[in-house]
Design an enzyme around this catalytic site. Structure first.
Site, short mmCIF file in Angstrom:
data_model
loop_
_atom_site.label_atom_id
_atom_site.label_comp_id
_atom_site.label_asym_id
_atom_site.label_seq_id
_atom_site.Cartn_x
_atom_site.Cartn_y
_atom_site.Cartn_z
N GLY A 1 -21.27 54.40 -28.42
CA GLY A 1 -22.70 54.21 -28.15
C GLY A 1 -23.39 55.47 -27.69
O GLY A 1 -24.19 55.44 -26.75
N GLY A 2 -23.06 56.63 -28.34
CA GLY A 2 -23.75 57.88 -28.00
C GLY A 2 -23.64 58.19 -26.51
O GLY A 2 -22.59 57.98 -25.90
N THR B 1 -15.43 58.72 -34.61
CA THR B 1 -16.82 58.51 -35.01
C THR B 1 -17.17 59.15 -36.34
O THR B 1 -16.52 60.12 -36.75
CB THR B 1 -17.76 59.07 -33.91
OG1 THR B 1 -19.10 58.67 -34.20
CG2 THR B 1 -17.71 60.58 -33.82
N THR C 1 -19.44 54.96 -34.04
CA THR C 1 -18.38 55.34 -33.09
C THR C 1 -17.56 54.10 -32.69
O THR C 1 -18.05 52.98 -32.68
CB THR C 1 -18.94 56.03 -31.82
OG1 THR C 1 -19.81 57.07 -32.21
CG2 THR C 1 -17.84 56.59 -30.95
N1 GLY Z 1 -21.37 61.16 -32.21
C1 GLY Z 1 -21.50 60.70 -30.89
C2 GLY Z 1 -20.85 61.62 -29.92
O1 GLY Z 1 -19.92 62.30 -30.28
O2 GLY Z 1 -21.27 61.69 -28.80
#
Ligand code: GLY
Length: 553
Positions: free
Chosen positions: A458-459, A384, A366
């Protein structure tokens, strides 16, 4: 003695040289600015702005360049969210180009012998969602851009064809995924050295197939990517690997314009992406914090961090209700109502339980960036392919790295994903559905004028990182450099534990432990970049946790 002085001289010289080479993490400029997680992608955006492009043109250029320089984090094989403020209209627009589940996807597609196999959602052909990146960039340019696709793609094509020195971030991602990359000769040819080893930082890599793909998209990028030869090449490669994405999945993909969510905070209005982003959770967390006088607690004091952790936990509990609004009713009116936020705040202030020890959330792929142009238009964009190098697959002839966004769905009820987020019913897999995302680009306005923009990678730490940087700017009046650098914490309800950056001082961590919190110390939590906006004074900073570039004129 003379020797020791010489060594000291050498050390000072080396340190000075390193500091001189390191790009400044903050910049100020009077008219326009770009901040991103890549120095070259920032320059790509600046080049477009200087050629007369607007913030949307520049954002398209940055997104495409990031897909080259930060190929482990984002690119044509992924998707994203774009939040736009157009100054002339005085309006906000939200573009969702999130990946979708293929038509053949099912809620139980990762169940094997009665057990969920989460790995299938992270690595390999079944992990891939239908990419949205090209449709998103095309739609944004079509509605608000002033340049052609080839004009904004030119810097990315040059970077891909001529090469660029990789950062330590990309070098680390390559090294970490070396075995996957080595398994596919064309993938290895791009990212590994001829002897099969991972290249160190500063090695120049070239992506000629990706450069050619960007050229083949011409000025009809969506038509060329989702239909015809390129679509057939993507679908046939995925099929050859055992995946389920077809040319029909690609030709049916659509980016979606959505109504942004917004809420008042400290006399300002905060605009965020609506579902399938969990941007609403950020608004809820800000709402819970608003009545408290946070500066009175002291920045990063134990009581301040305890309050943040409680509010983050309540926000993440409600995040379970968020999902793709085309499939699930997300009760936003209730979740963002003063009554619900008051109740959540009361729960936040009275909750305090010990939690089991569980592994921490990790930072993965991301990338976020922000652009402000000379006319006051603003773009915050997070893009991402999910975890580093996505599904660990690259379409050989195209140089396109494929996402593993399917892992952002609930792999199976109550099974945590790679970010340890519990799978909720609302976010179960269905054909054509978009997985819930933590990506939260935001723009804040005061008296109708943007005053700051931020976003992160970072998720799930995106939500809490963006929260803390926003508070640092709006409540603690820090400049963007300090706002993004200040150490952060993260709490996501499950695991019910405070992740604290090692830079949070030990006495503060001890005080939180003495309050009864379970802490897990981690090197760093995600990356957030930001620009503050005043008339004639733009001030931006990237996050040293991940590196990047900031530039303006
Ligand atoms: N792939 C991470 C998010 O979209 O939260």
């Amino acid at each position: 003695m003379r020797n020791r002085n010489f060594v000291r001289f050498l050390l000072v010289t080396v340190v000075a040289a390193v500091l001189a080479c390191a790009p400044a993490m903050a910049a100020q400029a009077p008219h326009a600015m770009v901040v991103s997680e890549s120095a070259q992608a920032t320059q790509a955006g600046l080049e477009i702005l200087k050629k007369g492009g607007n913030a949307v043109d520049a954002a398209a250029a940055v997104a495409l360049a990031l897909g080259v320089t930060n190929a482990g984090s984002c690119g044509l094989g992924g998707g994203g969210f774009m939040l736009i403020y157009m100054a002339r209209q005085g309006q906000f627009f939200a573009l969702d180009f999130r990946e979708t589940a293929p038509k053949a996807a099912t809620a139980d597609m990762y169940i094997r012998n009665g057990h969920p196999n989460e790995r299938l959602a992270v690595v390999g052909p079944l992990a891939v969602g239908v990419p949205g990146q090209v449709a998103g960039i095309r739609d944004a340019l079509k509605r608000f851009g002033t340049m052609t696709f080839q004009q904004v793609a030119a810097p990315a094509i040059k970077l891909a064809r001529d090469g660029f020195p990789i950062t330590s971030l990309l070098a680390g991602e390559i090294a970490h995924n070396r075995n996957y990359i080595a398994a596919e000769p064309e993938f290895a040819k791009v990212f590994l050295r001829p002897d099969g080893s991972a290249p160190p930082a500063d090695t120049v890599i070239r992506q000629p197939e990706l450069a050619r793909t960007l050229e083949r998209l011409g000025n009809r990028p969506a038509e060329n990517f989702y239909h015809g030869e390129i679509a057939r090449e993507i679908a046939s490669y995925i099929k050859s690997q055992g995946g389920i994405i077809t040319t029909d999945d690609l030709s049916d993909y659509r980016a979606v314009w959505r109504e942004p969510l917004h809420r008042a905070f400290q006399g300002n209005e905060v605009y965020v992406m609506p579902p399938p982003s969990s941007g609403g959770v950020l608004l809820e967390m800000l709402g819970m914090l608003e009545p408290g006088h946070l500066p009175g607690l002291g920045l990063n004091s134990p009581p301040y961090l305890a309050r943040l952790a409680e509010v983050m936990r309540q926000g993440f509990i409600d995040r379970a209700l968020y999902a793709d609004p085309a499939f699930v009713h997300v009760p936003l009116q209730v979740l963002l109502s003063p009554k619900h936020i008051d109740e959540a705040r009361r729960r936040a202030l009275h909750h305090n339980t010990l939690a089991p020890r569980i592994a921490p959330a990790h930072d993965h792929g991301t990338s976020n960036f922000c652009v402000v142009d000379k006319d006051g238009n603003v773009v915050a964009l997070t893009t991402t392919i999910n975890t580093a190098f996505g599904a660990k697959m690259m379409v050989p002839k195209l140089g396109v790295v494929l996402n593993d966004e399917m892992d952002d769905f609930a792999v199976a009820p109550n099974v945590p994903n790679v970010y340890r987020l519990q799978g909720a019913k609302a976010n179960e897999i269905a054909p054509g559905k978009r997985p819930l995302s933590s990506m939260t680009p935001i723009i804040v306005v005061s008296h109708g004028r943007p005053i700051m923009t931020t976003g992160g990678s970072g998720g799930p730490t995106i939500l809490t990182g963006v929260l803390q940087v926003t508070l640092n700017i709006l409540d603690f009046h820090l400049g963007p450099e300090q706002a993004v650098t200040t150490p952060r914490i993260h709490e996501q309800a499950s695991p019910d534990i405070i992740f604290a950056e090692a830079a949070i001082p030990e006495p503060t961590r001890r005080a939180l432990s003495e309050m009864g919190y379970k802490l897990k110390v981690v090197p760093h939590l995600g990356a957030v970049n930001a620009i503050t906006i005043e008339a004639g004074n733009l001030h931006g900073a990237f996050d040293p946790r991940k590196g990047g570039g900031v530039a303006g004129y």
